[in-house]
Enzyme design. Structure first.
Site, PDB file in Angstrom:
ATOM      1  N   LEU A 104     -35.341  -7.940 -15.630  1.00  0.00           N
ATOM      2  CA  LEU A 104     -35.280  -9.370 -15.909  1.00  0.00           C
ATOM      3  C   LEU A 104     -36.569 -10.032 -15.452  1.00  0.00           C
ATOM      4  CD1 LEU A 104     -31.685 -10.278 -14.630  1.00  0.00           C
ATOM      5  CD2 LEU A 104     -32.458 -10.270 -17.009  1.00  0.00           C
ATOM      6  N   ASP A 160       0.830  -1.203   0.000  1.00  0.00           N
ATOM      7  CA  ASP A 160       0.000   0.000   0.000  1.00  0.00           C
ATOM      8  C   ASP A 160       0.864   1.253   0.000  1.00  0.00           C
ATOM      9  OD1 ASP A 160      -2.100  -1.649   0.064  1.00  0.00           O
ATOM     10  OD2 ASP A 160      -2.809  -1.105   2.075  1.00  0.00           O
ATOM     11  N   LYS A 205     -28.323 -16.812 -18.677  1.00  0.00           N
ATOM     12  CA  LYS A 205     -28.403 -16.114 -19.961  1.00  0.00           C
ATOM     13  C   LYS A 205     -28.037 -17.071 -21.091  1.00  0.00           C
ATOM     14  CE  LYS A 205     -26.851 -11.939 -17.615  1.00  0.00           C
ATOM     15  NZ  LYS A 205     -25.789 -10.955 -17.376  1.00  0.00           N
ATOM     16  N   CYS A 259     -23.432   4.133  35.121  1.00  0.00           N
ATOM     17  CA  CYS A 259     -23.881   2.760  34.821  1.00  0.00           C
ATOM     18  C   CYS A 259     -22.739   1.950  34.193  1.00  0.00           C
ATOM     19  CB  CYS A 259     -25.066   2.832  33.867  1.00  0.00           C
ATOM     20  SG  CYS A 259     -25.639   1.244  33.282  1.00  0.00           S
ATOM     21  N   LYS A 312     -34.750 -16.634  -8.529  1.00  0.00           N
ATOM     22  CA  LYS A 312     -34.678 -16.023  -7.198  1.00  0.00           C
ATOM     23  C   LYS A 312     -34.568 -17.106  -6.135  1.00  0.00           C
ATOM     24  CE  LYS A 312     -35.487 -11.577  -8.073  1.00  0.00           C
ATOM     25  NZ  LYS A 312     -36.171 -10.443  -7.580  1.00  0.00           N
ATOM     26  N   CYS A 343     -31.450   4.177  30.532  1.00  0.00           N
ATOM     27  CA  CYS A 343     -30.876   4.267  31.859  1.00  0.00           C
ATOM     28  C   CYS A 343     -30.119   5.591  31.867  1.00  0.00           C
ATOM     29  CB  CYS A 343     -29.920   3.110  32.120  1.00  0.00           C
ATOM     30  SG  CYS A 343     -28.843   3.396  33.538  1.00  0.00           S
ATOM     31  N   TYR A 352     -21.204  -6.786 -16.157  1.00  0.00           N
ATOM     32  CA  TYR A 352     -21.528  -8.059 -16.802  1.00  0.00           C
ATOM     33  C   TYR A 352     -22.077  -7.939 -18.219  1.00  0.00           C
ATOM     34  CZ  TYR A 352     -25.887  -6.562 -14.622  1.00  0.00           C
ATOM     35  OH  TYR A 352     -26.952  -5.815 -14.209  1.00  0.00           O
ATOM     36  N   LYS A 361     -26.680 -13.297  -9.178  1.00  0.00           N
ATOM     37  CA  LYS A 361     -27.480 -12.081  -9.253  1.00  0.00           C
ATOM     38  C   LYS A 361     -27.095 -11.194  -8.071  1.00  0.00           C
ATOM     39  CE  LYS A 361     -32.089 -10.379 -10.158  1.00  0.00           C
ATOM     40  NZ  LYS A 361     -32.253  -9.428  -9.063  1.00  0.00           N
ATOM     41  N   GLU A 379     -24.698 -16.658 -13.956  1.00  0.00           N
ATOM     42  CA  GLU A 379     -23.994 -15.651 -13.156  1.00  0.00           C
ATOM     43  C   GLU A 379     -24.746 -15.452 -11.849  1.00  0.00           C
ATOM     44  OE1 GLU A 379     -23.942 -12.103 -15.544  1.00  0.00           O
ATOM     45  OE2 GLU A 379     -23.222 -13.198 -17.299  1.00  0.00           O
ATOM     46  N   CYS A 388     -32.614  -0.720  35.465  1.00  0.00           N
ATOM     47  CA  CYS A 388     -31.574  -1.068  34.500  1.00  0.00           C
ATOM     48  C   CYS A 388     -30.945  -2.410  34.878  1.00  0.00           C
ATOM     49  CB  CYS A 388     -30.508   0.033  34.490  1.00  0.00           C
ATOM     50  SG  CYS A 388     -29.010  -0.444  33.619  1.00  0.00           S
ATOM     51  N   ASP A 406     -27.061  -8.205  -5.564  1.00  0.00           N
ATOM     52  CA  ASP A 406     -28.116  -7.360  -5.033  1.00  0.00           C
ATOM     53  C   ASP A 406     -27.599  -5.933  -4.867  1.00  0.00           C
ATOM     54  OD1 ASP A 406     -30.603  -6.745  -4.197  1.00  0.00           O
ATOM     55  OD2 ASP A 406     -30.328  -7.439  -2.150  1.00  0.00           O
ATOM     56  N   CYS A 441     -27.132  -1.581  36.246  1.00  0.00           N
ATOM     57  CA  CYS A 441     -26.838  -0.823  37.466  1.00  0.00           C
ATOM     58  C   CYS A 441     -27.989  -0.819  38.462  1.00  0.00           C
ATOM     59  CB  CYS A 441     -26.447   0.609  37.117  1.00  0.00           C
ATOM     60  SG  CYS A 441     -27.812   1.567  36.442  1.00  0.00           S
TER      61      CYS A 441
END
Ligand code: AMP
Ligand code: ZN
Length: 708
Positions: free
Chosen positions: A88, A38, A294, A435, A318, A430, A230, A120, A118, A412, A122, A415
């Site tokens: 689609l 890096d 496809k 606490c 799906k 609380c 794609y 899918k 492929e 709580c 999201d 405490c």
């Protein structure tokens, strides 16, 4: 690295650097296999930046230095897609998928047909236009015909090539794919949203779409988006005849292409791919919601054509929605660092979308009653956005007679103090500042990666430090010494009954992490303090505007003359509500004392590059720097002007007060002359910085050139 001797040498060097940096971007982002460290990469970029600063006209639009450009105008420009972006058709189960495969087979007669499978992704659809190999436009799908121009934002997405690689050369193409937000970034963003009092995103798809449509590209840049491309809108003109070839072309051209692609010969192979995808789903660092199948050959695709909405040559299978039933065994309450009490459902472990879950947040008391879940109920659980476990509701028909309603405890759980729920709020809190649960969460947050990032100071060690009374607030962390840490007794016991101590090695590591964290930039300190509504984005904006905690404290403790003149609320992305929360924080004596203790413990809390506040004598003036200055980089000159309250802009307009022109100044100088904006040389700039005053209006005795 010595500066190139002349413009010609600089141009050559910049070209070579640009190529090299793009190549490493490709290795890193598209192939996931970096070949240099890096810091070596950073050094290449820095050298390129230096050359471009010295010879601004050498900056090219595809330079890796140009990822964050000028903010786009308020609304996004509408752009027409060269070719329609279709949606689609869906197959909701394997039967529907088979029916589609059969339809395709039928229309093919006895010709062979291969399918490309492929994942899918999201995310949100994206169309990238390249002219002569250079990225010129990025657009959302919109309604399929007209999308929005989101170029400035998409340029900040690191795996989007700004120019095409060697073989693709200077092609003019439109590339399509998906921009998405990785699961971890999605979860982090939602935590921040909640912290800032904003509603969380329902799923990574919405989060990605939202990030692409930000007004400010630097916000998009902070959202950690990535892409998988794609498709090519015009593959045929590139001599490609199959989807599988198009994917190869895209990869070679420098795009990030999803590696999980298989060419299948028949339904059996397609099924196998779908099964494997479902198994893999959980382990993938990004969300998928199915498989796209496809037809491979473009000739066959053309034959099959489109319906009004979607291509006939592709289908989205799906995944079945994953909901499971289990039994609610109890509800416990967690205390957050702001004291918020959050009920949590505890149920028999079940596997949902590939992973085992046994708890889910119920958010707040009202939510529990709205869902009407009772202890002993059979409940339906799922993952929201397929990531976060969620209780959908009870199966009422199975409710046992002894099912128990749950109520928020009055004390709580940490405490024991009475809890409080303001009338118009859903959150019960609380309010005990001492606490232990809140203290623990606050310390964890301070040390966390997003905040001060204290290496080695994990949850277990922190808890021991709290239990033994060594650490009560963040400033105590900086008072620890090696001896104390070494002999810190940990929870575990040795066989002879003696307690295990932390030991020199670990103690040394923790201490090194603590010392290192003292120099963290201001934005991390601000975020780490856990001020309500100050998430990391707000913290960054505040840090940039004020540069030291003292300046923020001073602003917070000074009553503005009028609400419209509140310098805190005026910071982009802050506003009155967050400003009120910041004022409230600094109004607390305890909080100011904490800041004081942090300071005396050596925590820096100021961003170094900026000089201590000087009188803002250049307030209201806008400068544009162009050309090469002899004694400063443009960044330095810009920072010096800003330190005096001036604004520095990248483009010349009628609102520009002065243009500072160095050597080889280009089009900006021309624009300034055209608009009648006064032009200064470097000597005049230095005088301004020295005396802290703008030159008198053009009358002859300054470097201001009279312009008619
Ligand atoms: P839907 O919006 O559920 O009708 O699905 C259609 C969308 O899936 C397309 O518009 C694309 O944005 C998206 N998508 C995700 N991955 C792919 C892929 N590998 N191939 C084609 N479309 C995909
Ligand atoms: Zn408490």
């Amino acid at each position: 690295m010595p500066r190139p001797a002349d413009r010609e040498a600089a141009e050559k060097r910049a070209l070579a650097l640009r190529r090299e940096v793009s190549h490493h971007d490709y290795l890193y982002y598209a192939l996931d296999s970096p070949q240099i460290s890096d810091s070596a990469y950073d050094a290449l970029v820095r050298e390129l930046v230096e050359i471009e600063e010295a010879w601004p006209d050498l900056v090219t639009p595809d330079s890796p230095t140009q990822r964050v450009g000028a903010p786009p105008s308020d609304a996004f420009e509408k752009v027409e897609h060269a070719q329609r972006m279709y949606s689609l058709d869906n197959a909701m189960d394997l039967e529907e998928l088979d029916a589609w495969l059969e339809r395709v087979r039928d229309s093919l007669g006895d010709r062979e047909c291969a399918y490309v499978c492929e994942l899918k992704i999201d995310g949100s659809s994206l169309a990238l236009t390249y002219r002569d190999g250079i990225l010129t436009r990025a657009a959302t799908r919109g309604d399929g015909r007209v999308g929005e121009n989101v170029t400035a934002n998409v340029r900040t997405v690191r795996d989007v090539p700004l120019s095409l690689r060697d073989d693709a050369g200077d092609a003019s193409v439109e590339v399509r794919g998906e921009v998405y937000m990785p699961k971890t970034s999605f979860e982090r963003l939602n935590e921040e949203q909640e912290e800032a009092g904003q509603s969380p995103f329902a799923n990574p798809r919405n989060a990605a779409a939202g990030a692409v449509r930000q007004k400010d590209p630097s916000v998009t840049a902070s959202r950690d988006l990535a892409t998988f491309m794609y498709a090519l809108a015009d593959s045929r003109s590139l001599g490609l005849s199959r989807q599988s070839e198009a994917l190869e072309w895209l990869q070679a051209a420098g795009f990030h292409v999803n590696p999980d692609v298989v060419t299948c010969a028949d339904a059996r192979e397609v099924h196998a791919f779908c099964e494997r995808a479902l198994e893999k789903r959980e382990a993938l660092p990004y969300e998928i919601d199915g498989v796209v199948v496809k037809v491979d050959a473009f000739a066959v695709q053309e034959e099959l054509g489109h319906t009004s909405k979607a291509p006939r040559w592709a289908i989205a299978y799906k995944f079945p929605p994953e909901e499971k039933t289990t039994v609610l065994r109890g509800v416990d309450v967690q205390v957050g660092r702001t004291g918020a009490l959050t009920p949590r459902a505890l149920f028999d472990p079940v596997t949902v979308a590939g992973s085992t879950i046994a708890r889910a947040t119920l958010h707040n008391e009202d939510e529990v009653h709205r869902k009407d879940v009772r202890i002993g109920d059979t409940i339906v659980v799922r993952k929201a956005g397929d990531v976060i476990p969620e209780v959908v509701g009870p199966v009422l028909g199975m409710r046992p007679a002894d099912a128990q309603e749950w109520h928020m405890p009055e004390a709580c759980p940490s405490c024991g103090e009475a809890v409080w729920r303001p009338e118009d709020e859903v959150v019960t809190r609380c309010t005990n500042a001492a606490c232990p649960a809140q203290r623990h969460e606050r310390l964890l947050h301070w040390a966390s990666r997003g905040a001060m990032d204290i290496d080695g100071l994990g949850e277990e060690i922190l808890r021991r430090l709290e239990d033994t009374g060594l650490v009560d607030d963040p400033s105590d962390i900086y008072r620890l010494d090696l001896e104390t840490l070494e002999s810190l007794q940990m929870g575990r016991e040795k066989q002879d009954g003696a307690r295990v101590t932390l030991g020199t090695l670990v103690a040394g590591k923790v201490l090194a992490g603590v010392v290192e964290s003292k120099e963290r930039p201001l934005r991390r300190v601000l975020f780490g303090l856990g001020i309500r509504h100050v998430g990391s984005t707000v913290a960054e904006a505040l840090a940039a505007a004020f540069t030291s905690i003292d300046a923020i404290q001073e602003a917070a403790m000074t009553e503005p003359d009028s609400p419209t003149e509140d310098p805190i609320a005026a910071v982009e992305g802050v506003g009155p509500k967050i400003a009120a929360s910041i004022r409230n924080f600094f109004a607390g004596e305890e909080n100011r004392a904490l800041v004081g203790r942090l300071r005396s413990a050596g925590v820096v809390m100021r961003d170094a590059r900026v000089e201590s506040a000087r009188p803002q004598t250049l307030a209201g003036l806008t400068f544009v720097l162009t050309g090469a200055l002899a004694r400063h980089t443009r960044d330095e000159a810009g920072a010096a002007l800003k330190a005096l309250g001036g604004k520095v802009s990248g483009s010349v307009s009628a609102k520009t007060s002065f243009v500072v022109a160095g050597e080889d100044a280009g089009s900006k100088l021309g624009k300034a002359l055209e608009l009648g904006v006064p032009v200064l040389d470097e000597a005049a700039l230095e005088r301004i910085l020295e005396v802290g005053e703008p030159p008198a209006p053009a009358s002859g005795d300054t470097a201001t050139e009279p312009v008619e």
